[in-house]
Design a protein around this motif. Structure first.
Motif, PDB file in Angstrom:
ATOM      1  N   THR A 146       0.734  -1.157  -0.008  1.00  0.00           N
ATOM      2  CA  THR A 146      -0.041  -0.019  -0.234  1.00  0.00           C
ATOM      3  C   THR A 146       0.791   1.189   0.073  1.00  0.00           C
ATOM      4  OG1 THR A 146      -2.145  -0.804   1.152  1.00  0.00           O
ATOM      5  CG2 THR A 146      -1.446   1.428   1.653  1.00  0.00           C
TER       6      THR A 146
ATOM      7  N   LEU B 280       1.447   5.134   0.293  1.00  0.00           N
ATOM      8  CA  LEU B 280       0.788   6.585   1.169  1.00  0.00           C
ATOM      9  C   LEU B 280       1.679   7.642   0.402  1.00  0.00           C
ATOM     10  CD1 LEU B 280       1.134   5.353   5.031  1.00  0.00           C
ATOM     11  CD2 LEU B 280      -0.679   5.031   3.119  1.00  0.00           C
ATOM     12  N   ARG B 281       0.954   8.555  -0.197  1.00  0.00           N
ATOM     13  CA  ARG B 281       1.458   9.845  -0.732  1.00  0.00           C
ATOM     14  C   ARG B 281       0.995  11.181   0.128  1.00  0.00           C
ATOM     15  NH1 ARG B 281      -0.457   8.876  -6.908  1.00  0.00           N
ATOM     16  NH2 ARG B 281      -2.586   8.748  -5.644  1.00  0.00           N
TER      17      ARG B 281
ATOM     18  N   ILE C   4       3.006  12.737   2.203  1.00  0.00           N
ATOM     19  CA  ILE C   4       3.295  12.738   3.722  1.00  0.00           C
ATOM     20  C   ILE C   4       4.070  14.171   3.788  1.00  0.00           C
ATOM     21  CG2 ILE C   4       4.745  11.717   5.261  1.00  0.00           C
ATOM     22  CD1 ILE C   4       4.239   9.087   3.865  1.00  0.00           C
TER      23      ILE C   4
ATOM     24  N   TRP D 136       6.894   9.798   0.444  1.00  0.00           N
ATOM     25  CA  TRP D 136       5.729   8.604   0.262  1.00  0.00           C
ATOM     26  C   TRP D 136       6.144   7.703   1.236  1.00  0.00           C
ATOM     27  CZ3 TRP D 136       8.911   4.605  -0.559  1.00  0.00           C
ATOM     28  CH2 TRP D 136      10.081   4.437  -1.587  1.00  0.00           C
TER      29      TRP D 136
ATOM     30  N   ILE E 255      -3.222   5.547  -0.780  1.00  0.00           N
ATOM     31  CA  ILE E 255      -3.805   6.566   0.251  1.00  0.00           C
ATOM     32  C   ILE E 255      -3.300   7.789  -0.030  1.00  0.00           C
ATOM     33  CG2 ILE E 255      -4.326   6.876   2.538  1.00  0.00           C
ATOM     34  CD1 ILE E 255      -4.455   4.086   3.014  1.00  0.00           C
ATOM     35  N   GLY E 256      -3.697   8.946  -0.003  1.00  0.00           N
ATOM     36  CA  GLY E 256      -3.436  10.375  -0.042  1.00  0.00           C
ATOM     37  C   GLY E 256      -2.773  10.567  -1.615  1.00  0.00           C
TER      38      GLY E 256
ATOM     39  N   ILE F  91      -0.940  13.607   5.154  1.00  0.00           N
ATOM     40  CA  ILE F  91      -0.467  12.527   6.400  1.00  0.00           C
ATOM     41  C   ILE F  91       0.772  13.304   6.839  1.00  0.00           C
ATOM     42  CG2 ILE F  91       0.154  10.227   6.244  1.00  0.00           C
ATOM     43  CD1 ILE F  91      -1.264   9.874   3.825  1.00  0.00           C
TER      44      ILE F  91
ATOM     45  N   ILE G  59       2.031   8.099  11.023  1.00  0.00           N
ATOM     46  CA  ILE G  59       2.968   6.983  10.359  1.00  0.00           C
ATOM     47  C   ILE G  59       3.259   6.066  11.587  1.00  0.00           C
ATOM     48  CG2 ILE G  59       4.825   5.854   9.293  1.00  0.00           C
ATOM     49  CD1 ILE G  59       2.782   7.126   7.146  1.00  0.00           C
TER      50      ILE G  59
ATOM     51  N   THR H 240       0.200   4.915  13.679  1.00  0.00           N
ATOM     52  CA  THR H 240      -0.279   3.691  13.073  1.00  0.00           C
ATOM     53  C   THR H 240       0.430   2.362  13.357  1.00  0.00           C
ATOM     54  OG1 THR H 240      -1.218   5.074  11.232  1.00  0.00           O
ATOM     55  CG2 THR H 240      -1.224   2.850  10.711  1.00  0.00           C
TER      56      THR H 240
ATOM     57  N   MET I 149      -4.374   5.641  11.125  1.00  0.00           N
ATOM     58  CA  MET I 149      -4.653   5.403   9.820  1.00  0.00           C
ATOM     59  C   MET I 149      -5.359   4.134   9.683  1.00  0.00           C
ATOM     60  SD  MET I 149      -1.483   7.172   7.552  1.00  0.00           S
ATOM     61  CE  MET I 149      -2.678   7.183   6.130  1.00  0.00           C
TER      62      MET I 149
ATOM     63  N   LEU J 112      -5.872   2.067   6.615  1.00  0.00           N
ATOM     64  CA  LEU J 112      -4.825   1.033   6.031  1.00  0.00           C
ATOM     65  C   LEU J 112      -5.280  -0.322   6.227  1.00  0.00           C
ATOM     66  CD1 LEU J 112      -1.315   2.629   7.187  1.00  0.00           C
ATOM     67  CD2 LEU J 112      -1.994   1.682   4.932  1.00  0.00           C
TER      68      LEU J 112
END
Length: 432
Positions: free
Chosen positions: A105, A107-108, A110, A359, A373-374, A389, A394, A397, A427, A430
C-alpha cells in the motif's frame, strides 16, 4: 530489565509527599518500575516491524510518485512504467516492484516542516516534531520496552547502523548495531555475537561469575544513573547472546537455504534486508535497515540510477522471503525516508530537500494491500486536497498495529509525563 508500568497522575501527586520522606520523584518512578509487570498490549495485527530507512531523502518524483504530465523542467530524465495496479505508474528502474505493487500500500503526500536531515530523521523515527527541550525515543526503543524479546536476542537491531536513539528512555533501550552486513560466499560475523579468538565459553562464564559477585557487592548502592542501568542491561545481554546457540544461529546467514539466499542481490541493501528478515524470524521485534546515499543535491539522476535497482530488488525479495517463511501477515514492513526532493531541478542536475512531500510504502502486519492513500498535486509540489499525512500519523499507525496505544503516557527520568505520539492519527483505512 523489568518493565515500567504506566503510572497514574494520582501516583505522581503522591510522590510529592514522599519527597519529604527522602524519596525523590525519580526514585519513586524507579521503585514503581521494579514492582511493575510487563505491559499489557491491545489486540494487534503485527508482532514485528521491518523499517527500511532510505536515509538522505529519496526523490518522490523519480520513484513512486511519477508525474508524466508535470512541467518539463520538473519531470526529470526517467520514464514511467505501469504497475499491476491501475493508475499507479513508477520509475522504469522499478520493474520488480511494478509486478507486485498490489501487494503493497502506497501512502503519498506525507508532509512535515523539518528540512534538515537530523530533524527529519528524528521526526520519522519518533512520530514527534523535534524540539530542543526533549529527545523523544525512537520507535524501536518503545517497541523493545513494550514487546520484550528473548534475553539472548536484542529487541531492537539496526543494520548496519542508525542515528535513531532511545531519547529520554536511556541507552538501555538503544539499538544493537551490527556495523556490518553479510557478503555472499563469506562468513558473517557480528561483534558481540561471535567469540573472539582464544576466548572460550568457560572463560566467558568465569567472567560472568566475577561480574555477579561485583553486582552483589554494590547492590546496596543507590543510583539514578541511566548510564549504569544501560551498562547493566548491555552486560547481561552480551553474556546471553555470546553463550546462546540460538543467537549465533540467528546471525549465521550461511544456515539459510541457497535457494532463498539467491533471491537477494549481492549489494549491501539487499543483503541487509535478508539479514533483517532472518532476525525477525528468530524473534527480534524491531529491525531497521538504513540505506544511505539519497541526498542527491548534485547528479540526482545518476545517483538514483545507482540506488533504485537495489531498492527494487531488496524490498521485493524481502517481501517474498517473509511470505515463504509465513511471517508476512504478522510483520509490518515500512519503507520511507525523511523527506522527498524538490520538483525543481537545480543547476547541478540535482534535487534539494523537500519535506512538503514524501511517500511511504507499507505491507504485511494487517495492512490491506493494493491501496493508494493520499496524493499529490499534478506538479508533485504539495499534498492534494485529500487529508494530509504526517510522520506522527505513520508512527501512531505503527504502534496501533503492534497493539501499543500511541497516546500512552511515559515518564522521563525527571518525572515529566509525555505521550508517545500526542498528535498522531491512527490510519484505520490502512487496515480496511
Amino acid at each position: 530489565m523489568k518493565q515500567r508500568k504506566q503510572i497514574k497522575r494520582r501516583d505522581v501527586l503522591q510522590a510529592g509527599f514522599l519527597g519529604g520522606l527522602g524519596l525523590s520523584l525519580p526514585g519513586f518512578l524507579k521503585l514503581s518500575a521494579a514492582q511493575s509487570e510487563a505491559p499489557v498490549r491491545k489486540k494487534s495485527s503485527a508482532d514485528a516491524v521491518l523499517f527500511l530507512n532510505l536515509a538522505g531523502g529519496v526523490s518522490h518524483l523519480d520513484t513512486l510518485d511519477m508525474k508524466p504530465e508535470a512541467p518539463v523542467e520538473t519531470q526529470g530524465e526517467f520514464k514511467s512504467i505501469q504497475t499491476c495496479m491501475p493508475g499507479h505508474q513508477v520509475c522504469e528502474y522499478l520493474p520488480k516492484y511494478a509486478k507486485v505493487a498490489d501487494q503493497f500500500t502506497l501512502l503519498r503526500g506525507i508532509s512535515h516542516s523539518a528540512g534538515a536531515h537530523p530533524q527529519g530523521q528524528s521526526w520519522i523515527s519518533t512520530g514527534n516534531r523535534p524540539v530542543p527541550a526533549l529527545i523523544y525515543p525512537s520507535l524501536g526503543s518503545v517497541i523493545t520496552k513494550e514487546i520484550p524479546s528473548r534475553p539472548d536476542l536484542p529487541g531492537y537491531v539496526a543494520i548496519p547502523k542508525t542515528e535513531w536513539n532511545a531519547g529520554y528512555m536511556g541507552d538501555a533501550f538503544a539499538p544493537f548495531k551490527t556495523n556490518t552486513v553479510p557478503q555472499p560466499g563469506k562468513p558473517f560475523q557480528v561483534r558481540g555475537i561471535s567469540l573472539p579468538e582464544g576466548l572460550t565459553l568457560e572463560k566467558v562464564n568465569q567472567r560472568q561469575q566475577l561480574l555477579n559477585k561485583l553486582d552483589r557487592r554494590f547492590k546496596g548502592e543507590q543510583t539514578e544513573s541511566q548510564l549504569l542501568d544501560a551498562l547493566d542491561q548491555f552486560g547481561s545481554q552480551a553474556y546471553h547472546m555470546i553463550t546462546s546457540k540460538r543467537a549465533r544461529a540467528a546471525f549465521d546467514v550461511e544456515q539459510e537455504s541457497p535457494r532463498l539466499r539467491q533471491m537477494f542481490g549481492a549489494d549491501e541493501f539487499s543483503q541487509s534486508v535478508f539479514l533483517g528478515c532472518r532476525l525477525i524470524e528468530y524473534g527480534v521485534p524491531f529491525v531497521t535497515v538504513t540505506y544511505q546515499g539519497w541526498d542527491t543535491h548534485t547528479e540526482n539522476f545518476a545517483g538514483h540510477r545507482r540506488l533504485i535497482p537495489p531498492l527494487d530488488s531488496g524490498m521485493t525479495a524481502g517481501l517474498e522471503m517473509l511470505k515463504q517463511k509465513g511471517l508476512w501477515e504478522r510483520t509490518l514492513v515500512v519503507i520511507m525516508g525523511e523527506f522527498g526532493r524538490t520538483p525543481k531541478i537545480n543547476e547541478n542536475a540535482g534535487r534539494d530537500h523537500y519535506p512538503r512531500v514524501n511517500w511511504c510504502l507499507m505491507t504485511g502486519g494487517g495492512v490491506q494491500p493494493g491501496q493508494m492513500i493520499g496524493g499529490t498535486t499534478k506538479a508533485g509540489d504539495a499534498p492534494d486536497d485529500q487529508t494530509e499525512i504526517t510522520p506522527d500519523d505513520i508512527a501512531a499507525t505503527i504502534y496501533h498495529a503492534l497493539g501499543i496505544d500511541p497516546l500512552k503516557e511515559y515518564y522521563t527520568n525527571t518525572g515529566r509525563p509525555t505521550m508517545l505520539v500526542p498528535h498522531g492519527r491512527i490510519m484505520h483505512e490502512l487496515f480496511a
